[in-house]
Enzyme design. Structure first.
Site: not given
Ligand code: NAD
Length: 496
Positions: A165, A189, A192-193, A242, A297, A396
């Protein structure tokens, strides 16, 4: 006006979600007003998007790369022309300030520019006369026919992206521009947020002349993601999100034979040396810890003050943090917006509670700061004298909470950095080339900074997380991205 449901974008058309499916109601995090509905689609919609991408692949991969990048040139201009509107959508659904939203779209445009160099980046290599053959042929004057060899870079097929998100426009552009410039087709994809920003990003590709089916977007949650990463017609998966989710996506997708890159969570450290330029250190840490409301991140969420640097750094930092104006992202003069949702706000408040109960000094409490009374707000929070075993040091938080630790020497400070299970970024503020070099050679993180708060690589360099901040071999952006989205094909030639 009733809240709008986000459409999918499949085969060059906006596709409405089927009636009666599950959905998520979205509120503007700054006001609490409902503004949209995010469809938690079925796996059939994911199949439909992959089918559209698969049927577009043959023609697109045969289109000369010079013609493919013309679409990117046009797209860059279209996005520049629409940057204000796109940023407004980001502010509404994510909560960033307008300046942060515009900045994030600009960083996405960097990726478009980099991918436009695909005709050069995709070039193969040749080595003529790699051997001489004497069989099946008359000798060529002295005897033997030369053999030449070359390696080409060729596209893979349908590639998938799953994004978080926090940067709904920029992070998808770490993926699709290079993927399609290299001749692949793509299914995204988004989170969803905040699905409307990414949808707008994809809708605009139509005007740039991308053929139908080259770019597709399907909304949904884990079910849709899981279908996409195991689909038999998908060749590669890029994930940003994450660590828990990324690690499981890495295992499942690679187990299904896909090429996978997962950019994941982080806990980033900033080391302050006693000789640092004070103004630069305070300004750098302030922007890094509280920019984007700490939801990135590359947020520097832990500071390690070396020697007596804490004596000047901590009071100056707290003073500066009190000066951050918290409010709606679209309001003039606001420098920090809300968290993305109520759940996110409550989760971060829970971390503040845990820091207090574990015994860190809460020297600035964001729960009591000046901020609007409705919406998902928390003001900047600062803990001092935290210790390594505390949750606020290890986990985090993804919110505006800065944790300060103390260390006697640079070596002790680097040890704190290296204790972390994450390895996204680390920075040092110092006037000493010797200290900077020691740090550079011993800190275990993939993106390092010297006297900068956020060492975010430009698109020509890889986004190089280490340890639990990354699963895979080839990172997003830079030459890694070209290799990720292409296959090597070697040709050995002998003309009889
Ligand atoms: P999230 O992991 O909750 O969701 C990311 C994506 O994965 C979304 O599209 C979500 O719908 C999908 N998803 C969620 N649960 C899933 C599952 N069980 N199976 C398959 N897909 C699933 O992350 P978020 O809260 O949207 O974003 C924040 C996180 O992203 C933080 O941990 C941040 O550090 C990380 N991030 C990392 C980078 C990087 O380059 N390292 C960059 C931006 C954000």
């Amino acid at each position: 006006m009733p809240a709008q449901i986000a459409n999918h974008y499949i085969g060059g058309k906006l596709v409405p979600e089927a009636a009666g499916g599950e959905s998520l109601r979205l509120e503007n995090p700054a006001t609490g007003e409902e503004f949209g509905i995010s469809p938690m689609s079925s796996t059939e919609m994911a199949d439909r998007a992959v089918a559209a991408a698969a049927s577009a692949y043959r023609d697109w991969s045969e289109t000369p790369v010079g013609d493919r990048v013309q679409c990117l040139f046009r797209y860059k201009q279209i996005l520049e022309d629409n940057i204000n509107d796109v940023a407004d959508i980001v502010v509404q659904e994510h909560g960033k300030t307008k300046a942060e939203a515009i900045g994030s779209v600009r960083r996405g445009i960097d990726c478009i520019e980099f991918a436009s160099a695909a005709p050069v980046l995709m070039m193969g290599r040749t080595l003529p006369q790699i051997a001489v053959s004497t069989s099946f042929c008359r000798t060529e004057d002295e005897g033997g026919v030369g053999i030449d060899s070359q390696v080409d870079r060729v596209p893979l097929g349908v590639c998938v992206g799953i994004t978080p998100f926090n940067f709904p426009v920029m992070v998808p552009m770490w993926m699709w521009p290079m993927a399609v410039a290299c001749g692949n087709t793509f299914v995204l994809k988004p989170s969803e947020r905040d699905p409307f920003s990414t949808l707008r990003e994809f809708e605009l590709t139509k005007d740039a002349g991308f053929p139908d089916g080259v770019l597709n977007l399907v909304h949904g949650g884990p079910d849709v993601a899981k279908r996409l990463i195991t689909h038999e017609d998908v060749r590669a998966v890029s994930f940003v999100g994450s660590t828990g989710v990324g690690e499981s996506i890495y295992k499942t997708a690679s187990g299904s034979g896909k090429r996978v890159q997962c950019m994941c969570g982080a806990k980033n450290h900033s080391i302050i040396m006693p000789d640092a330029n004070r103004g630069a250190a305070v300004e750098g840490v302030l922007g890094s810890a509280f920019g984007n409301t700490g939801q990135r991140c590359l947020a520097g969420s832990v500071v390690v003050c070396v020697g007596d640097s804490g004596d000047w750094f901590v009071p100056a930092l707290v003073e500066a943090a009190k000066g951050i104006k918290v409010g709606r992202g679209d309001e003039q003069g606001v420098s920090m917006g809300p968290l993305v949702s109520r759940e996110a706000r409550d989760r971060v408040a829970g971390f503040i509670e845990s820091g207090v109960s574990e015994g860190a000094d809460l020297i600035l409490d964001g729960r009591e700061g000046e901020m609007p009374s409705s919406g998902c707000f928390l003001a900047p929070t600062v803990f001092d004298r935290a210790t390594p075993e505390m949750r606020i040091v290890r986990e985090e938080i993804f919110g505006p909470v800065l944790t300060i630790m103390r260390a006697k020497t640079l070596e002790d400070a680097v040890e704190q950095v290296n204790r972390s299970e994450y390895g996204n970024m680390a920075v040092i503020f110092t006037d000493s080339g010797h200290a900077a070099r020691r740090f550079q050679r011993t800190a275990q993180a993939g993106m390092l900074g010297v006297n900068v708060g956020v060492p975010a690589p430009m698109a020509v360099f890889p986004f190089a997380g280490w340890k639990k901040s990354f699963f895979g071999d080839l990172h997003a952006n830079g030459e890694d991205a070209v290799r990720f989205y292409t296959e090597s094909r070697v040709l050995v030639t002998r003309w009889l």
